[in-house]
Design an enzyme around this catalytic site. Structure first.
Site, mmCIF file in Angstrom:
data_model
loop_
_atom_site.group_PDB
_atom_site.id
_atom_site.type_symbol
_atom_site.label_atom_id
_atom_site.label_comp_id
_atom_site.label_asym_id
_atom_site.label_seq_id
_atom_site.Cartn_x
_atom_site.Cartn_y
_atom_site.Cartn_z
ATOM 1 N N TYR A 37 0.836 -1.207 0.000
ATOM 2 C CA TYR A 37 0.000 0.000 0.000
ATOM 3 C C TYR A 37 0.869 1.256 0.000
ATOM 4 O O TYR A 37 0.635 2.182 -0.784
ATOM 5 C CB TYR A 37 -0.918 -0.026 1.228
ATOM 6 C CG TYR A 37 -1.898 1.129 1.282
ATOM 7 C CD1 TYR A 37 -3.066 1.103 0.519
ATOM 8 C CD2 TYR A 37 -1.669 2.231 2.094
ATOM 9 C CE1 TYR A 37 -3.976 2.152 0.559
ATOM 10 C CE2 TYR A 37 -2.571 3.287 2.137
ATOM 11 C CZ TYR A 37 -3.725 3.252 1.377
ATOM 12 O OH TYR A 37 -4.621 4.297 1.411
ATOM 13 N N LYS A 96 1.026 4.093 -3.012
ATOM 14 C CA LYS A 96 0.608 5.493 -2.807
ATOM 15 C C LYS A 96 1.752 6.457 -3.108
ATOM 16 O O LYS A 96 1.525 7.548 -3.642
ATOM 17 C CB LYS A 96 0.059 5.673 -1.392
ATOM 18 C CG LYS A 96 -1.266 4.937 -1.165
ATOM 19 C CD LYS A 96 -2.337 5.467 -2.115
ATOM 20 C CE LYS A 96 -3.627 4.687 -2.070
ATOM 21 N NZ LYS A 96 -4.636 5.203 -3.029
HETATM 22 P P1 NAD Z 1 -13.292 2.246 0.544
HETATM 23 O O1 NAD Z 1 -12.796 0.850 0.651
HETATM 24 O O2 NAD Z 1 -14.411 2.695 1.405
HETATM 25 O O3 NAD Z 1 -13.672 2.588 -0.973
HETATM 26 C C1 NAD Z 1 -12.888 2.175 -2.052
HETATM 27 C C2 NAD Z 1 -13.781 1.999 -3.261
HETATM 28 O O4 NAD Z 1 -12.953 1.564 -4.363
HETATM 29 C C3 NAD Z 1 -14.855 0.923 -3.039
HETATM 30 O O5 NAD Z 1 -16.141 1.407 -3.402
HETATM 31 C C4 NAD Z 1 -14.407 -0.210 -3.953
HETATM 32 O O6 NAD Z 1 -15.465 -1.012 -4.447
HETATM 33 C C5 NAD Z 1 -13.657 0.546 -5.056
HETATM 34 N N1 NAD Z 1 -12.743 -0.340 -5.780
HETATM 35 C C6 NAD Z 1 -11.857 -1.223 -5.252
HETATM 36 N N2 NAD Z 1 -11.245 -1.917 -6.225
HETATM 37 C C7 NAD Z 1 -11.742 -1.455 -7.406
HETATM 38 C C8 NAD Z 1 -11.502 -1.782 -8.770
HETATM 39 N N3 NAD Z 1 -10.644 -2.763 -9.124
HETATM 40 N N4 NAD Z 1 -12.167 -1.085 -9.741
HETATM 41 C C9 NAD Z 1 -13.062 -0.132 -9.390
HETATM 42 N N5 NAD Z 1 -13.355 0.205 -8.109
HETATM 43 C C10 NAD Z 1 -12.694 -0.445 -7.127
HETATM 44 O O7 NAD Z 1 -11.999 3.142 0.773
HETATM 45 P P2 NAD Z 1 -11.812 4.720 1.038
HETATM 46 O O8 NAD Z 1 -11.285 4.883 2.393
HETATM 47 O O9 NAD Z 1 -13.000 5.487 0.602
HETATM 48 O O10 NAD Z 1 -10.588 4.987 0.045
HETATM 49 C C11 NAD Z 1 -10.687 5.724 -1.164
HETATM 50 C C12 NAD Z 1 -9.282 6.088 -1.626
HETATM 51 O O11 NAD Z 1 -8.661 6.917 -0.628
HETATM 52 C C13 NAD Z 1 -8.357 4.875 -1.780
HETATM 53 O O12 NAD Z 1 -7.519 5.071 -2.893
HETATM 54 C C14 NAD Z 1 -7.552 4.891 -0.501
HETATM 55 O O13 NAD Z 1 -6.311 4.253 -0.622
HETATM 56 C C15 NAD Z 1 -7.402 6.388 -0.272
HETATM 57 N N6 NAD Z 1 -7.090 6.740 1.124
HETATM 58 C C16 NAD Z 1 -7.889 6.288 2.134
HETATM 59 C C17 NAD Z 1 -7.551 6.614 3.438
HETATM 60 C C18 NAD Z 1 -8.360 6.131 4.603
HETATM 61 O O14 NAD Z 1 -7.862 6.220 5.735
HETATM 62 N N7 NAD Z 1 -9.577 5.655 4.412
HETATM 63 C C19 NAD Z 1 -6.412 7.404 3.698
HETATM 64 C C20 NAD Z 1 -5.627 7.833 2.641
HETATM 65 C C21 NAD Z 1 -5.980 7.496 1.349
#
Ligand code: NAD
Length: 254
Positions: free
Chosen positions: A159, A163
């Site tokens: 991860y 990123k």
């Molecule tokens: P989440 O798991 O709630 O949502 C992720 C979404 O991506 C889901 O709806 C999932 O179905 C979709 N997804 C996964 N694989 C896929 C694919 N192959 N094709 C299309 N869609 C796909 O996660 P989140 O927390 O909302 O994260 C969203 C983004 O933010 C991610 O890139 C994550 O790495 C980043 N992020 C999250 C956090 C955190 O703490 N939640 C922090 C920093 C960055």
């Protein structure tokens, strides 16, 4: 006469594609862009009945089935967006997954899966969107990076490097596509309370350590992230490209 607004923070008359928009941060980004006047094309791998997005029923927004691990699926989604809306101005590369575990024992499949979705998926989607973003004349992309891509975090090797990769991809694509007037930026949130972090948020010791590293003393809300994504996508950031803005309460400054 054009109805498009000249307010640089608004998106009237423009079309934004948000990946991973069925829930979490992506759903809130999609809703924020719609509030600001964009027509939103929300895309996700989950079946329709499992969507938890807050897009209004009016406004002409569309939902698309997308798997960013497939270049064909990325291209098909862009074709669907162009068929439905006639243009594509903005792309938010938000879809992502996490894989946790010590590097010493993480399987190769766990490592490569997270790279394939988060890093190569962002490349596939950006490449598929490029001709349409170039054609619109003032395209922009925002990638979802993370503080984990900037500072080392235990037990998330794949991860973390995925990123770091999407934040650096924003710099490289910003350079390559500047002649097409396409801007490419990234955001780097700290921990956000979504399904992705449900497991670690239940771990008191993990959270105590996490909070101690955030000077503003709280998690980032999905809306904190969405506001910054919208700013970077919008004409208000017309001179900003290749940057990562951390939405992290100061986590990476110390
Ligand atoms: P989440 O798991 O709630 O949502 C992720 C979404 O991506 C889901 O709806 C999932 O179905 C979709 N997804 C996964 N694989 C896929 C694919 N192959 N094709 C299309 N869609 C796909 O996660 P989140 O927390 O909302 O994260 C969203 C983004 O933010 C991610 O890139 C994550 O790495 C980043 N992020 C999250 C956090 C955190 O703490 N939640 C922090 C920093 C960055």
């Amino acid at each position: 006469m054009s109805t498009a607004t000249t307010d640089p923070v608004r998106f009237d008359g423009r079309v934004a594609l948000v990946t991973g928009a069925a829930r979490g941060i992506g759903a809130v980004v999609a809703a924020r862009l719609a509030e600001l006047g964009a027509t939103v094309a929300a895309a996700d791998i989950v079946p329709g009945h499992r969507w938890e997005d807050g897009l209004p029923g009016d406004g002409g927004h569309t939902r698309h089935h997308l798997d960013i691990t497939s270049a064909d699926s990325c291209r098909r989604t862009v074709e669907e967006v162009l068929a439905a809306h006639g243009r594509l101005d903005h792309l938010v590369n938000n879809a992502g997954i996490v894989s946790r575990g010590p590097a010493a024992t993480m399987s190769e499949a766990d490592f490569t899966r997270v790279i394939d979705v988060n890093l190569t998926g962002t490349f596939r989607m950006s490449q598929a969107a490029y001709p349409a973003l170039r054609a619109c004349g003032a395209g922009s992309i925002v990638n979802l990076g993370s503080t984990n891509g900037h500072i080392a975090v235990l037990d998330t090797l794949g991860y973390c490097v995925s990123k770091a990769g999407v934040m650096h991809m924003a710099r490289v694509l910003a350079l390559e596509w500047a002649p097409d007037n396409i801007r490419v930026n990234a955001v780097g949130p700290t921990i956000v309370p979504t399904a992705m972090t449900e497991d670690v948020r239940a771990d008191g010791a993990y959270m105590a350590g996490k909070m101690a590293g955030i000077p503003l003393g709280r998690m980032a809300g999905p809306r904190d992230v969405a506001l910054t994504v919208a700013h970077l996508l919008s004409p208000a950031a017309a001179m900003t490209t290749g940057q990562t803005v951390f939405v992290d309460g100061g986590a990476v400054i110390h």
